[in-house]
Scaffold this motif. Sequence first.
Motif, PDB file in Angstrom:
ATOM      1  N   ALA A 191       0.835  -1.209   0.000  1.00 23.63           N
ATOM      2  CA  ALA A 191       0.000   0.000   0.000  1.00 23.63           C
ATOM      3  C   ALA A 191       0.869   1.258   0.000  1.00 23.63           C
ATOM      4  CB  ALA A 191      -0.932   0.009   1.203  1.00 23.63           C
ATOM      5  N   ASP A 192       2.023   1.186   0.694  1.00 22.23           N
ATOM      6  CA  ASP A 192       2.923   2.343   0.736  1.00 22.23           C
ATOM      7  C   ASP A 192       3.399   2.713  -0.665  1.00 22.23           C
ATOM      8  OD1 ASP A 192       2.622   2.399   3.359  1.00 22.23           O
ATOM      9  OD2 ASP A 192       4.671   1.832   3.909  1.00 22.23           O
ATOM     10  N   VAL A 193       3.793   1.681  -1.419  1.00 22.27           N
ATOM     11  CA  VAL A 193       4.281   1.919  -2.779  1.00 22.27           C
ATOM     12  C   VAL A 193       3.203   2.596  -3.608  1.00 22.27           C
ATOM     13  CG1 VAL A 193       5.187   0.820  -4.856  1.00 22.27           C
ATOM     14  CG2 VAL A 193       5.775  -0.095  -2.608  1.00 22.27           C
ATOM     15  N   LEU A 194       1.943   2.103  -3.468  1.00 17.39           N
ATOM     16  CA  LEU A 194       0.837   2.679  -4.236  1.00 17.39           C
ATOM     17  C   LEU A 194       0.603   4.138  -3.854  1.00 17.39           C
ATOM     18  CD1 LEU A 194      -1.681  -0.304  -4.239  1.00 17.39           C
ATOM     19  CD2 LEU A 194      -0.362   0.558  -6.152  1.00 17.39           C
ATOM     20  N   VAL A 195       0.732   4.443  -2.548  1.00 13.05           N
ATOM     21  CA  VAL A 195       0.540   5.831  -2.120  1.00 13.05           C
ATOM     22  C   VAL A 195       1.614   6.728  -2.726  1.00 13.05           C
ATOM     23  CG1 VAL A 195       0.560   7.392  -0.144  1.00 13.05           C
ATOM     24  CG2 VAL A 195      -0.666   5.242  -0.005  1.00 13.05           C
ATOM     25  N   TYR A 196       2.873   6.236  -2.749  1.00 12.61           N
ATOM     26  CA  TYR A 196       3.934   7.046  -3.365  1.00 12.61           C
ATOM     27  C   TYR A 196       3.685   7.248  -4.851  1.00 12.61           C
ATOM     28  CZ  TYR A 196       6.760   7.014   0.822  1.00 12.61           C
ATOM     29  OH  TYR A 196       7.189   7.227   2.084  1.00 12.61           O
ATOM     30  N   LEU A 197       3.222   6.171  -5.523  1.00 16.70           N
ATOM     31  CA  LEU A 197       2.910   6.271  -6.957  1.00 16.70           C
ATOM     32  C   LEU A 197       1.812   7.317  -7.190  1.00 16.70           C
ATOM     33  CD1 LEU A 197       3.335   5.165  -9.801  1.00 16.70           C
ATOM     34  CD2 LEU A 197       1.641   3.416  -9.309  1.00 16.70           C
ATOM     35  N   ALA A 198       0.779   7.278  -6.323  1.00 16.29           N
ATOM     36  CA  ALA A 198      -0.320   8.238  -6.449  1.00 16.29           C
ATOM     37  C   ALA A 198       0.188   9.661  -6.269  1.00 16.29           C
ATOM     38  CB  ALA A 198      -1.412   7.935  -5.417  1.00 16.29           C
ATOM     39  N   ALA A 199       1.069   9.855  -5.287  1.00 15.25           N
ATOM     40  CA  ALA A 199       1.606  11.203  -5.047  1.00 15.25           C
ATOM     41  C   ALA A 199       2.387  11.686  -6.261  1.00 15.25           C
ATOM     42  CB  ALA A 199       2.487  11.195  -3.805  1.00 15.25           C
ATOM     43  N   THR A 200       3.153  10.775  -6.889  1.00 19.74           N
ATOM     44  CA  THR A 200       3.905  11.152  -8.087  1.00 19.74           C
ATOM     45  C   THR A 200       2.978  11.566  -9.215  1.00 19.74           C
ATOM     46  OG1 THR A 200       5.412   9.402  -7.418  1.00 19.74           O
ATOM     47  CG2 THR A 200       5.800  10.406  -9.565  1.00 19.74           C
ATOM     48  N   LEU A 201       1.918  10.757  -9.448  1.00 20.67           N
ATOM     49  CA  LEU A 201       0.972  11.079 -10.520  1.00 20.67           C
ATOM     50  C   LEU A 201       0.330  12.444 -10.283  1.00 20.67           C
ATOM     51  CD1 LEU A 201      -0.861   7.657 -11.001  1.00 20.67           C
ATOM     52  CD2 LEU A 201       0.710   8.737 -12.581  1.00 20.67           C
ATOM     53  N   ALA A 202      -0.081  12.697  -9.022  1.00 22.81           N
ATOM     54  CA  ALA A 202      -0.704  13.989  -8.712  1.00 22.81           C
ATOM     55  C   ALA A 202       0.287  15.121  -8.939  1.00 22.81           C
ATOM     56  CB  ALA A 202      -1.212  13.997  -7.268  1.00 22.81           C
ATOM     57  N   GLY A 203       1.566  14.877  -8.599  1.00 24.26           N
ATOM     58  CA  GLY A 203       2.585  15.904  -8.813  1.00 24.26           C
ATOM     59  C   GLY A 203       2.762  16.226 -10.276  1.00 24.26           C
ATOM     60  N   VAL A 204       2.813  15.182 -11.130  1.00 27.62           N
ATOM     61  CA  VAL A 204       2.965  15.413 -12.575  1.00 27.62           C
ATOM     62  C   VAL A 204       1.750  16.167 -13.112  1.00 27.62           C
ATOM     63  CG1 VAL A 204       3.221  14.310 -14.821  1.00 27.62           C
ATOM     64  CG2 VAL A 204       4.402  13.370 -12.854  1.00 27.62           C
ATOM     65  N   ALA A 205       0.544  15.778 -12.640  1.00 27.21           N
ATOM     66  CA  ALA A 205      -0.673  16.470 -13.068  1.00 27.21           C
ATOM     67  C   ALA A 205      -0.601  17.946 -12.699  1.00 27.21           C
ATOM     68  CB  ALA A 205      -1.904  15.825 -12.413  1.00 27.21           C
ATOM     69  N   PHE A 206      -0.096  18.211 -11.486  1.00 26.57           N
ATOM     70  CA  PHE A 206       0.024  19.603 -11.031  1.00 26.57           C
ATOM     71  C   PHE A 206       0.948  20.395 -11.956  1.00 26.57           C
ATOM     72  CE2 PHE A 206       1.393  23.085  -8.365  1.00 26.57           C
ATOM     73  CZ  PHE A 206       0.240  23.406  -7.678  1.00 26.57           C
ATOM     74  N   VAL A 207       2.088  19.789 -12.322  1.00 26.22           N
ATOM     75  CA  VAL A 207       3.041  20.485 -13.192  1.00 26.22           C
ATOM     76  C   VAL A 207       2.425  20.763 -14.564  1.00 26.22           C
ATOM     77  CG1 VAL A 207       5.237  20.250 -14.398  1.00 26.22           C
ATOM     78  CG2 VAL A 207       5.063  19.599 -11.998  1.00 26.22           C
ATOM     79  N   LEU A 208       1.675  19.780 -15.118  1.00 25.33           N
ATOM     80  CA  LEU A 208       1.052  19.977 -16.431  1.00 25.33           C
ATOM     81  C   LEU A 208       0.025  21.105 -16.393  1.00 25.33           C
ATOM     82  CD1 LEU A 208       0.542  16.321 -17.661  1.00 25.33           C
ATOM     83  CD2 LEU A 208       2.026  18.038 -18.660  1.00 25.33           C
ATOM     84  N   ALA A 209      -0.801  21.114 -15.315  1.00 19.68           N
ATOM     85  CA  ALA A 209      -1.795  22.190 -15.194  1.00 19.68           C
ATOM     86  C   ALA A 209      -1.100  23.539 -15.046  1.00 19.68           C
ATOM     87  CB  ALA A 209      -2.717  21.929 -14.008  1.00 19.68           C
ATOM     88  N   VAL A 232      -6.760  -2.137  -1.514  1.00 21.26           N
ATOM     89  CA  VAL A 232      -7.872  -1.561  -2.280  1.00 21.26           C
ATOM     90  C   VAL A 232      -7.792  -0.032  -2.250  1.00 21.26           C
ATOM     91  CG1 VAL A 232     -10.377  -1.272  -2.347  1.00 21.26           C
ATOM     92  CG2 VAL A 232      -9.407  -3.524  -1.993  1.00 21.26           C
ATOM     93  N   GLY A 233      -7.508   0.518  -1.057  1.00 20.05           N
ATOM     94  CA  GLY A 233      -7.374   1.965  -0.931  1.00 20.05           C
ATOM     95  C   GLY A 233      -6.263   2.507  -1.801  1.00 20.05           C
ATOM     96  N   GLY A 234      -5.112   1.804  -1.811  1.00 20.07           N
ATOM     97  CA  GLY A 234      -3.995   2.239  -2.641  1.00 20.07           C
ATOM     98  C   GLY A 234      -4.338   2.226  -4.112  1.00 20.07           C
ATOM     99  N   ILE A 235      -5.061   1.163  -4.535  1.00 22.29           N
ATOM    100  CA  ILE A 235      -5.428   1.077  -5.954  1.00 22.29           C
ATOM    101  C   ILE A 235      -6.383   2.213  -6.326  1.00 22.29           C
ATOM    102  CG2 ILE A 235      -6.679  -0.323  -7.647  1.00 22.29           C
ATOM    103  CD1 ILE A 235      -5.470  -2.781  -6.182  1.00 22.29           C
ATOM    104  N   LEU A 236      -7.367   2.498  -5.423  1.00 22.77           N
ATOM    105  CA  LEU A 236      -8.288   3.618  -5.680  1.00 22.77           C
ATOM    106  C   LEU A 236      -7.523   4.931  -5.792  1.00 22.77           C
ATOM    107  CD1 LEU A 236     -11.330   2.883  -3.342  1.00 22.77           C
ATOM    108  CD2 LEU A 236     -11.343   2.984  -5.816  1.00 22.77           C
TER     109      LEU A 236
END
Lengths: 176, 86, 117
Positions: free
Chosen positions: B2-20, C8-12
């Motif tokens: 889950a930690d890895v996924l959270v870091y991935l999500a933060a990266t995606l949001a960061g890239v989105a922020f830069v594009l906007a 599941v939360g991470g995937i969402l």
Amino acid sequence: METPVEAKVRAMARTRSTAVMFATLLLFWLMLIGNLTLDALIVGVLASLVIAVLYPNGISFFTELRATPEAFVAGLRYYGYFFKELVKSNLRLTAIVLSPSLPIRPGIVKVRTRLRSRMGRLMLANSITLTPGTLTVEMDSEWLYVHWTNVESDDIEAATGAIVAGFERYLEVIYG
Amino acid sequence: MADVLVYLAATLAGVAFVLALIRFILGPSSADRIIAFDSLTIISITGIVLVALAEGRGIYLDVALVYALLSFLGVIVVARYIERGF
Amino acid sequence: MSSLLAVVGGILLVGGTAFLLFGAIGLVRMPDAYNRLQAGTKTTTLGTLLSLAGVACLHPEWALKLLLIGIFLLFTNPLSSQVLARAAHRIGVKKAPQTVVDRLEEDLAEKDLGARP
């Protein structure tokens, strides 16, 4: 001069609107605070009462809501339909954005709605904005001007059928 | 996991922020800039919630809520301003 | 059990932020203000809602407040886009060359002719 009966009806509508506003504000406050202690409740009731009395023409989720079982069922089905459309619109937009040729055919079309209530029209405009390729630009009583990324038809009847009809079916029962 | 996924999500949001932000800088009209600003604020709300998650502090959620409120008002005010130019 | 909920939360979360990213790409690539607004509104709404749902799975005790933020966004986000679209049309922001029809402009022109004797 309005007759006493009309004045009474108007006063009742006003009282109902204020009560609805008060209930909405109090609910929002309780969700924000997240607990039910006595002092939080007193502050919430006082603040909601003052705001509801000051703004009797305010609009909220429950304004003009029809409190019938049919409206409740229609509400649930409306949200089901709405989230399905929201996901669909996102997937379609993602496909457009990621394709190299950017296949769009934009335009602003005119549609009409049968809804009469303010809240019903507001919800309709919001729903249109969040569904596949459409965005409400301007509203003029029963006419809505909608920006469409992929214009399928600029005929009023056909566009109304494609954009408005799906939501109107449910909103008509909920708000009228 | 889950930690890895959270870091991935933060990266995606960061890239989105830069594009906007790129759209915010490029413009070309003032309307384009406000549209980019509107998206930026909403991406930031996700950002604030992610920070709350990383720090484990629920108080940041109130920050996100007030930020959402104020950015909505700000966008409405700026839209009215460019409409009428008062 | 709790680790399943966390996954599941991470995937969402990743799904939601991916939609934010696609929306931002659309914001950069779309040819005119109205299409940019479309890309910016829909994806940020669903993206933020999914992210909030993901955080609610990772931190269940925050669920109520996250729900409040979600409801608030669901209503204010389309409203602010509509106000922006209207403002853009009223100040006459240029439309993309691919635009096929503009009923609003036609109707406004007609009203202007009617007002002038």
